[in-house]
Design a protein around this motif. Structure first.
Motif, PDB file in Angstrom:
ATOM      1  N   GLU A  17       0.689  -1.176   0.128  1.00  0.00           N
ATOM      2  CA  GLU A  17      -0.156  -0.062   0.043  1.00  0.00           C
ATOM      3  C   GLU A  17       0.689   1.212   0.152  1.00  0.00           C
ATOM      4  N   VAL A  18       2.114   1.222   0.191  1.00  0.00           N
ATOM      5  CA  VAL A  18       3.100   2.346   0.113  1.00  0.00           C
ATOM      6  C   VAL A  18       2.940   2.788  -1.224  1.00  0.00           C
ATOM      7  N   ILE A  19       2.753   2.029  -2.328  1.00  0.00           N
ATOM      8  CA  ILE A  19       2.744   2.375  -3.615  1.00  0.00           C
ATOM      9  C   ILE A  19       1.651   3.558  -3.643  1.00  0.00           C
ATOM     10  N   PHE A  20       0.534   3.525  -2.819  1.00  0.00           N
ATOM     11  CA  PHE A  20      -0.428   4.703  -3.149  1.00  0.00           C
ATOM     12  C   PHE A  20       0.139   5.843  -2.664  1.00  0.00           C
ATOM     13  N   GLY A  21       1.056   5.963  -1.789  1.00  0.00           N
ATOM     14  CA  GLY A  21       1.567   7.066  -1.347  1.00  0.00           C
ATOM     15  C   GLY A  21       2.482   7.635  -2.770  1.00  0.00           C
ATOM     16  N   SER A  22       3.078   6.675  -3.170  1.00  0.00           N
ATOM     17  CA  SER A  22       4.369   7.212  -4.377  1.00  0.00           C
ATOM     18  C   SER A  22       3.408   7.722  -5.679  1.00  0.00           C
ATOM     19  N   ALA A  23       2.099   7.044  -5.708  1.00  0.00           N
ATOM     20  CA  ALA A  23       1.009   7.775  -6.480  1.00  0.00           C
ATOM     21  C   ALA A  23       0.715   8.999  -6.361  1.00  0.00           C
ATOM     22  N   ALA A  24       0.559   9.182  -5.001  1.00  0.00           N
ATOM     23  CA  ALA A  24       0.265  10.788  -4.612  1.00  0.00           C
ATOM     24  C   ALA A  24       1.049  11.732  -5.028  1.00  0.00           C
ATOM     25  N   LEU A  25       2.395  11.151  -4.699  1.00  0.00           N
ATOM     26  CA  LEU A  25       3.744  12.215  -4.912  1.00  0.00           C
ATOM     27  C   LEU A  25       3.659  12.357  -6.461  1.00  0.00           C
ATOM     28  N   ASN A  26       3.707  11.501  -7.224  1.00  0.00           N
ATOM     29  CA  ASN A  26       3.771  11.562  -8.766  1.00  0.00           C
ATOM     30  C   ASN A  26       2.792  12.263  -9.022  1.00  0.00           C
ATOM     31  N   GLY A  27       1.436  12.050  -8.581  1.00  0.00           N
ATOM     32  CA  GLY A  27       0.685  13.009  -9.176  1.00  0.00           C
ATOM     33  C   GLY A  27       0.503  14.535  -8.664  1.00  0.00           C
ATOM     34  N   LEU A  28       1.097  14.815  -7.491  1.00  0.00           N
ATOM     35  CA  LEU A  28       1.145  16.067  -7.010  1.00  0.00           C
ATOM     36  C   LEU A  28       2.567  16.884  -7.718  1.00  0.00           C
ATOM     37  N   THR A  29       3.285  16.098  -8.561  1.00  0.00           N
ATOM     38  CA  THR A  29       4.376  16.912  -9.296  1.00  0.00           C
ATOM     39  C   THR A  29       3.928  16.788 -10.733  1.00  0.00           C
ATOM     40  N   GLY A  30       2.672  16.727 -11.004  1.00  0.00           N
ATOM     41  CA  GLY A  30       2.298  16.676 -12.304  1.00  0.00           C
ATOM     42  C   GLY A  30       1.853  15.461 -13.190  1.00  0.00           C
ATOM     43  N   TRP A  31       2.467  14.492 -12.571  1.00  0.00           N
ATOM     44  CA  TRP A  31       2.460  13.030 -13.487  1.00  0.00           C
ATOM     45  C   TRP A  31       2.222  13.384 -15.172  1.00  0.00           C
ATOM     46  N   PHE A  32       1.800  12.255 -15.685  1.00  0.00           N
ATOM     47  CA  PHE A  32       1.715  12.159 -17.318  1.00  0.00           C
ATOM     48  C   PHE A  32       0.841  13.406 -17.665  1.00  0.00           C
ATOM     49  N   THR A  33       0.061  13.837 -16.841  1.00  0.00           N
ATOM     50  CA  THR A  33      -0.951  14.916 -17.350  1.00  0.00           C
ATOM     51  C   THR A  33      -0.054  16.081 -17.810  1.00  0.00           C
ATOM     52  N   THR A  34       0.880  16.687 -16.961  1.00  0.00           N
ATOM     53  CA  THR A  34       1.518  17.767 -17.071  1.00  0.00           C
ATOM     54  C   THR A  34       2.657  17.601 -18.149  1.00  0.00           C
ATOM     55  N   TYR A  35       3.441  16.402 -17.885  1.00  0.00           N
ATOM     56  CA  TYR A  35       4.570  15.863 -18.639  1.00  0.00           C
ATOM     57  C   TYR A  35       4.310  15.686 -20.202  1.00  0.00           C
ATOM     58  N   TRP A  36       2.874  15.034 -20.417  1.00  0.00           N
ATOM     59  CA  TRP A  36       2.780  14.734 -21.812  1.00  0.00           C
ATOM     60  C   TRP A  36       2.222  16.245 -22.645  1.00  0.00           C
ATOM     61  N   ALA A  37       1.783  16.859 -21.729  1.00  0.00           N
ATOM     62  CA  ALA A  37       1.095  18.321 -22.520  1.00  0.00           C
ATOM     63  C   ALA A  37       2.257  19.016 -22.641  1.00  0.00           C
ATOM     64  N   GLY A  38       3.371  18.912 -21.778  1.00  0.00           N
ATOM     65  CA  GLY A  38       4.438  19.688 -22.019  1.00  0.00           C
ATOM     66  C   GLY A  38       5.289  19.364 -23.356  1.00  0.00           C
ATOM     67  N   VAL A  39       5.314  17.764 -23.449  1.00  0.00           N
ATOM     68  CA  VAL A  39       6.045  17.398 -24.674  1.00  0.00           C
ATOM     69  C   VAL A  39       5.133  17.934 -25.934  1.00  0.00           C
ATOM     70  N   MET A  40       3.925  17.557 -25.819  1.00  0.00           N
ATOM     71  CA  MET A  40       3.159  18.119 -27.065  1.00  0.00           C
ATOM     72  C   MET A  40       3.168  19.530 -27.401  1.00  0.00           C
ATOM     73  N   THR A  41       3.012  20.250 -26.397  1.00  0.00           N
ATOM     74  CA  THR A  41       3.453  21.825 -26.553  1.00  0.00           C
ATOM     75  C   THR A  41       4.697  21.891 -27.280  1.00  0.00           C
ATOM     76  N   TRP A  42       5.673  21.347 -26.787  1.00  0.00           N
ATOM     77  CA  TRP A  42       7.277  21.503 -27.233  1.00  0.00           C
ATOM     78  C   TRP A  42       7.184  21.146 -28.804  1.00  0.00           C
ATOM     79  N   ALA A  43       6.803  19.881 -28.982  1.00  0.00           N
ATOM     80  CA  ALA A  43       6.399  19.432 -30.234  1.00  0.00           C
ATOM     81  C   ALA A  43       5.771  20.314 -31.287  1.00  0.00           C
ATOM     82  N   SER A  44       4.715  21.131 -30.755  1.00  0.00           N
ATOM     83  CA  SER A  44       3.765  21.917 -31.715  1.00  0.00           C
ATOM     84  C   SER A  44       4.735  23.117 -31.800  1.00  0.00           C
ATOM     85  N   LEU A  45       5.289  23.674 -30.859  1.00  0.00           N
ATOM     86  CA  LEU A  45       6.042  24.925 -31.156  1.00  0.00           C
ATOM     87  C   LEU A  45       7.190  24.562 -32.076  1.00  0.00           C
TER      88      LEU A  45
END
Length: 464
Positions: A117-145
């Motif tokens: 269940e410690v993995i749930f804590g790692s998931a929360a930390l990952n989410g609070l730093t943006g996770w795939f949502t922010t990362y992939w949006a950043g990659v797509m923005t970079w590629a679009s520019l």
């Protein structure tokens, strides 16, 4: 060398190899943990053990995915705004650091036998730093520019292909590393260490090597268009200034993307559990091969865009991808042998086309300074709705486990076909917008129609 330093592909490749290692390790560690727990509280020959194991793994992933999908809601848009005011690298580096730190938790679970269940804590930390949502949006923005409007769909699908190729390679070897390379007989230690190492390399590259497109002037055409204040096409409109018909177009694109990704995310979640039970009953090596087959669709989707784009529009490509995905799911519902699983994956060969192409289409209807916010908003909408629906679909899978375990795939297939409806509406909206634009252009070039030639014109000057 300057252009090379704007390449986002090494970050995408390194991160995805790391993720494929981690996904295989996590699934097998969770399976081994609950298998041991269930065997300790019941007889190994009990026929209900398999059902209990399936439900335990499914429940774990429901909680894990909900935490991972909803926590970025607090940080993703903030990071996008900061990146817009400072550097777009913020939306890439911060999530990667979150990945790097949070993935270490699984290593502690394996070596020191911390509760899973410690993995749930790692998931929360990952989410609070943006996770795939922010990362992939950043990659797509970079590629679009870094791409012209004409080649943007191809550019974004190339990024997806790199993502898939890296995932394919990582998944292909991950099962073998999990089984054969270990420290102190703890399965998964080397695999998780390799994952952490790849994340570390991606972080170092993105911080010290990667340079923003503006700094390297790699996309002069896009920059020129964004700075041309006299350009009256829809590309330079801000979100608030878009015409009503264009807003309707964007809404339909958002709706289609969300519906499609709900089906897509739920499918991958259920398949992860489905392949572990009878009749497939896969082990670590087969799980790795299964992930690799899924990642192959990124490569086939790239080839599809490369060749089909010559004879159809972006909206046509999206529809083809959705039909391919939904058809493969219908096949998946009747899988009883391993070879049938791979046949279903072949039918899904164009399933990665819709989402990046939708992003490309959206980017062509807004100004470049809005890319970050719009892509983050789209990714947030996809993640929030997908995670919420995925939890319900996992419960549906548990309820139909003994009746017909492939029933969920039929539901997902129907949802995939339904997502084509907004695309059809968007095509009609685009046709109407083009008609209005043509009328406007004709009005600007023709003041008084002549009896023979409506635009005859030595006598009339264009209206400015």
């Amino acid at each position: 060398m300057g252009i090379i330093r704007t390449w986002i592909e090494p970050v995408v490749a390194g991160t995805q190899v790391a993720s494929s290692f981690y996904d295989t390790a996590l699934l097998m560690v969770v399976r081994n943990h609950y298998n041991k727990t269930i065997n300790n509280i019941s007889y190994p020959t009990n026929s209900s053990n398999e059902e209990m194991l399936q439900k335990a793994i499914s429940n774990f992933y429901i909680i894990y995915n909900v935490i991972m999908g909803l926590t970025p809601f607090l940080s993703a848009y903030i990071l996008a705004k900061i990146g817009e005011k400072t550097s777009i690298k913020i939306t890439i580096c911060v999530p990667l650091l979150g990945y790097l730190i949070s993935r270490m938790f699984l290593l502690f679970v394996i070596i020191w036998e911390w509760p899973v269940e410690v993995i749930f804590g790692s998931a929360a930390l990952n989410g609070l730093t943006g996770w795939f949502t922010t990362y992939w949006a950043g990659v797509m923005t970079w590629a679009s520019l870094c791409s012209s409007e004409r080649r943007r769909s191809l550019r974004l699908i190339i990024i997806e292909m790199v993502y898939g190729l890296a995932g394919f390679v990582g998944s292909l070897v991950s099962g073998h590393i999990f089984v054969y390379l270990n420290i102190t007989n703890q399965q998964g230690t080397i695999l998780v260490c390799c994952s952490i190492g790849c994340y570390a390399l991606s972080v170092l590259y993105s911080i010290f090597v990667l340079r923003t497109p503006q700094e390297e002037h790699c996309c002069s055409e896009t920059t020129r268009l964004l700075k041309d204040s006299s350009n009256t096409t829809i590309q330079t409109n801000s979100l608030d200034d878009l015409p009503f018909i264009s807003k309707c177009f964007l809404i339909t694109m958002f709706t289609s993307a969300v519906l499609f990704n709900v089906a897509f995310t739920a499918t991958e979640d259920v398949i992860n559990v489905f392949v572990l039970k009878e009749p497939l009953n896969w082990g670590p090596v087969d799980v790795g091969y299964g992930y690799a087959a899924a990642y192959m669709t990124y490569i086939t989707s790239f080839l599809g865009v490369l060749f089909l784009s010559k004879c159809t529009s972006d909206l046509g490509l999206i529809a083809i991808g959705m039909v391919s995905f939904s058809s493969g799911l219908l096949m998946m519902a009747f899988v009883h042998w391993t070879y049938m699983y791979y046949v279903a994956r072949v039918l899904m060969m164009f399933s990665q086309i819709p989402t990046p192409t939708i992003r490309s289409v959206i980017s062509k209807h807004i100004k470049g300074s809005s890319y970050g916010k719009v892509f983050v908003a789209l990714q947030l909408a996809i993640e929030i709705v997908s995670v919420s629906a995925s939890a319900g679909f996992n419960k549906l899978y548990q309820a139909t486990l003994n009746w017909y375990s492939g029933f969920c795939f039929i539901i997902f297939s129907i949802l995939g076909f339904v997502s084509i409806i907004p695309i059809s509406i968007a095509a009609c909206t685009e046709w109407l917008r083009s008609g209005q634009q043509n009328i406007s252009e004709n009005a600007n070039t023709c003041q008084v129609p002549d009896s023979d030639d409506p635009c005859s014109s030595t006598d009339h000057q264009p209206i400015h």
